[in-house]
Design a protein around this motif. Structure first.
Motif, short mmCIF file in Angstrom:
data_model
loop_
_atom_site.label_atom_id
_atom_site.label_comp_id
_atom_site.label_asym_id
_atom_site.label_seq_id
_atom_site.Cartn_x
_atom_site.Cartn_y
_atom_site.Cartn_z
N SER A 168 0.89 3.71 -3.29
CA SER A 168 0.17 4.93 -2.94
C SER A 168 0.72 6.13 -3.70
O SER A 168 1.93 6.34 -3.76
CB SER A 168 0.30 5.19 -1.43
N SER A 205 0.83 -1.22 0.00
CA SER A 205 0.00 0.00 0.00
C SER A 205 0.86 1.26 0.00
O SER A 205 0.46 2.28 -0.57
CB SER A 205 -0.96 -0.01 1.19
N THR A 235 0.62 9.02 -2.70
CA THR A 235 1.21 9.90 -1.69
C THR A 235 2.69 9.56 -1.48
O THR A 235 3.47 10.43 -1.10
CB THR A 235 0.47 9.75 -0.35
#
Length: 160
Positions: free
Chosen positions: A35, A31, A37
């Motif tokens: 991601s 993740s 981000t």
């Protein structure tokens, strides 16, 4: 072989546990790696991370016997552990490169090192466990592999 030194046994079994943690660190970080981000890897990039790991794990395991004949079991074990350590250091360094062009190549190098480490370390620690306890080889290897499995279960906790 004489009775195994407790410290040697502890190191080998600890290496099994640590190998399990290292092996599952990249999947556990999926993740984070995908991601937007953080690393922002596409599904294809993320999946491709595991290609060098798999290829080099098989290659290292196949070469392990020759390397053991040439260098000795301890040196192959240490080379495997060093490759595992390099993998984790490269994963750490890759965080500093997020957003840059080098992050992905560093991650690929990290999974490559992990493949080499796994391919060299796991057969070696299995060999050590069997040699330490020749009267109970199956049990010795089973305990070692149970610790490796425990390491795989603990990796997501460490990544979290």
């Amino acid at each position: 072989m004489s009775a195994p030194d407790r410290r040697e046994v502890a190191v080998v079994y600890a290496a099994g546990l640590v190998q399990g943690v290292a092996l599952v660190t990249f999947p556990a970080a999926s993740s984070i790696l995908t991601s937007s981000t953080y690393y922002g890897l596409s599904s294809t990039q993320y999946g491709a991370l595991f290609v060098p790991q798999a290829v080099l794990a098989v290659a290292a395991a196949l070469l392990g016997t020759r390397l053991t004949e040439r260098w000795g079991t301890k040196q192959v074990f240490l080379a495997g552990i060093a490759a595992d350590l390099a993998s984790m250091v490269l994963l750490f360094v890759s965080q500093l490169l997020i957003g840059g062009a080098l992050a992905y190549p560093v991650l690929l190098l990290a999974t490559s090192c992990l493949g080499i480490g796994f391919g060299l370390t796991v057969p070696t620690v299995n060999r050590y466990a069997a040699a330490f306890f020749p009267a109970a080889v199956e049990r010795a290897v089973l305990y070692l592999n149970a610790l490796l499995g425990l390491g795989t279960a603990l990796a997501p906790l460490f990544v979290a």
